[in-house]
Motif scaffolding. Structure first.
Motif, mmCIF file in Angstrom:
data_model
loop_
_atom_site.group_PDB
_atom_site.id
_atom_site.type_symbol
_atom_site.label_atom_id
_atom_site.label_comp_id
_atom_site.label_asym_id
_atom_site.label_seq_id
_atom_site.Cartn_x
_atom_site.Cartn_y
_atom_site.Cartn_z
ATOM 1 N N LEU A 94 -22.591 -169.620 11.427
ATOM 2 C CA LEU A 94 -23.576 -169.133 10.460
ATOM 3 C C LEU A 94 -23.010 -169.251 9.047
ATOM 4 O O LEU A 94 -22.124 -168.483 8.665
ATOM 5 C CB LEU A 94 -23.944 -167.678 10.747
ATOM 6 C CG LEU A 94 -24.919 -167.058 9.746
ATOM 7 C CD1 LEU A 94 -26.317 -167.654 9.923
ATOM 8 C CD2 LEU A 94 -24.964 -165.545 9.886
ATOM 9 N N PRO A 118 -27.782 -165.396 4.928
ATOM 10 C CA PRO A 118 -27.728 -166.609 5.750
ATOM 11 C C PRO A 118 -28.390 -167.799 5.048
ATOM 12 O O PRO A 118 -29.463 -167.665 4.452
ATOM 13 C CB PRO A 118 -28.498 -166.216 7.012
ATOM 14 C CG PRO A 118 -28.417 -164.728 7.065
ATOM 15 C CD PRO A 118 -28.446 -164.283 5.638
ATOM 16 N N GLY A 139 -28.515 -169.145 12.748
ATOM 17 C CA GLY A 139 -27.234 -169.172 13.429
ATOM 18 C C GLY A 139 -27.238 -170.243 14.512
ATOM 19 O O GLY A 139 -28.124 -170.265 15.368
#
Length: 489
Positions: free
Chosen positions: A86, A94, A98
């Protein structure tokens, strides 16, 4: 009463428990989510929604349980699926979904390139592992190759557990057990990050290394507001879900092995020395001076979900298990290769394909489902064959995970492997192991206490099955004789 919070993020579901100092579960909660498959070979989660969102939802549910007082929580430990990749920006937000563990095979080209540039032998000597789809290093390189604009914004590369701990404490940390899966960026001999083999990214973009029961930080005011947890509770560094699950069933001493029946089959054997073989995975164990030898299939629970959703819509797993139980062992000569997402150990073949072989008009849905379960059991036995060849046959197998409720699957695994399995009284999973690790971290429990927290309740004995004696060699040959076809499909 003193409580310990353990919370685990799985592939399809997250679980949390509050456990008291005797090991009794005082509250538990679950929250489902989906694995995203944007294209074949990819597997993703949404970090904010699936990882942190589940954590918040579960803690809020736990704290509304009658007779639970948040101020009684003494420590928190998390685990999650892994190893994941990630990238986050300078604020910790983010930058992509992920990228999941070995079921995600997007970095095949980067693995080949790193092997060619560095040399497989040199990688194995430094990292203790061959580069496979489980390795995070090639996935970081994939990000650099395919999305340079995102890579330039990447301030830190986290895994799933690291993200949770950051959200809780503001600390960027990772445990050694997880970090060993970041090959070729982790040197198992020095137990530290390395750029000696390749320059993929600056090492200061990787989290600080810790042992799993070290305290990473404390719940921040912001995390407290989101979760309902009191600020200031100590939070451990955490680990991968499979390791926490092994802890939950008392796998602690050298020679003991966990077999986890989850979305994938995953095995962990604790050893007193590094057990390194290119077919398996190696990592330092959760505590200094101990080692772990791991293996895992690419599909197991995910394959049973596919079977139900595709071939038995509307049926529950109890019905399918009952149908499989009516099929004779060997499923009337039907073989199933469970490589529906390629295969991890010991084949390390992302191009492997799933198959049913030997079908005729007498086969029923129950035969097909038994063949699926037996195919997964055969894959597990193939892993255990590797340990036998290394003179490291486990002294004890502890079975855990949702799949242990399927008697056909459980028995087939013992029968193919010719080894008994033990099941503990509680099969809660990784979140229970997390709670125990939280207790260890603050000195509220000793390692041996897990035997009283979660004692062995029953055993599954191995039976000699002539059909398996005949079909297991054929099952292995089916893969080798169709491998070239699979690679070309």
């Amino acid at each position: 009463m003193t409580l310990f919070l353990g919370l685990d993020i799985g592939t399809f579901e997250s679980k949390g428990v509050l456990v008291d100092e005797t090991g009794a579960i005082r509250a538990e909660a679950r929250h489902p989510h989906k694995m995203l498959v944007p294209q074949p070979g990819w597997a993703e989660h949404r970090a904010e929604e699936d990882w942190w969102g589940d954590f918040v939802s579960i803690t809020n549910a736990l704290l509304t349980t009658p007779d639970i007082r948040a101020e009684e929580i003494a420590a928190i430990a998390c685990s999650a699926i892994g190893p994941c990749m990630l990238p986050v920006d300078a604020t910790g937000a983010p930058l992509t979904n992920g990228v999941l563990y070995g079921v995600d095979t997007r970095a095949i080209a980067q693995i080949a390139r790193l092997n060619a540039e560095i040399g497989e032998a040199r990688i194995f000597a430094s990292c203790g592992n061959a580069l496979t789809s489980q390795a995070v290093g090639p996935k970081i390189l994939w990000l650099r190759d395919t999305s340079p604009e995102i890579f330039e914004k990447t301030a830190m590369v986290l895994t799933s557990t690291s993200y949770l701990v950051w959200k809780l404490t503001g600390a960027y940390v990772i445990d050694h057990y997880t970090a060993a899966n970041f090959a070729p960026l982790y040197d198992v001999r020095q137990q530290g990050w390395t750029d000696a083999l390749v320059d993929i990214l600056p090492l200061d973009r990787l989290p600080r290394l810790m042992w799993s029961t070290e305290i990473a930080g404390h719940v921040t005011a912001e995390a407290a507001a989101a979760t309902g947890l009191p600020a200031g509770i100590p939070v451990t560094c955490g680990t991968i879900d499979a390791a926490a699950e092994a802890v939950s069933v008392g796998v602690a001493s050298p020679g003991e092995m966990m077999v986890m029946y989850g979305s994938t089959i995953f095995t962990i054997m604790v050893t007193d020395r590094p057990l390194r073989d290119a077919r398996l995975w190696y990592a330092p164990w959760l505590f200094p001076g101990m080692h772990g030898s791991m293996a895992g299939l690419a599909t197991s629970g995910t394959l049973t979900h596919w079977f139900r959703d595709t071939l038995a819509p509307g049926a529950d797993f109890g019905i399918l298990a009952a149908e499989a139980a009516t099929s004779p062992k060997g499923a009337k000569g039907l073989l199933c290769l469970p490589h529906f997402s390629g295969e991890r150990t010991p084949l390390h073949d992302p191009a492997a394909k799933g198959a049913f072989f030997g079908l005729n008009l007498t086969h029923t849905r129950g035969d097909l489902y038994r063949a699926v379960l037996e195919g997964i059991a055969a894959g597990t036995a193939q892993i255990l064959d590797c340990y036998q060849e290394l003179d490291a046959v486990p002294d004890r197998l502890r079975a855990v995970g949702g799949g242990v409720q399927n008697a056909v699957w459980l028995q087939a695994t013992s029968d193919f492997a010719a080894l008994p399995q033990e099941l503990c009284a509680r099969s809660i999973g990784a979140s229970y192991g997390d709670a125990f690790l939280a207790a260890l971290a603050i000195g509220a429990a000793r390692p041996a206490d897990i035997a009283t927290w979660n004692p062995v309740a029953r055993r599954v004995e191995a039976e000699r099955v002539p059909a398996y004696d005949r079909q297991y060699p054929l099952w292995k040959r089916l893969y080798t004789q169709t491998r070239d076809i699979s690679a070309e499909l």
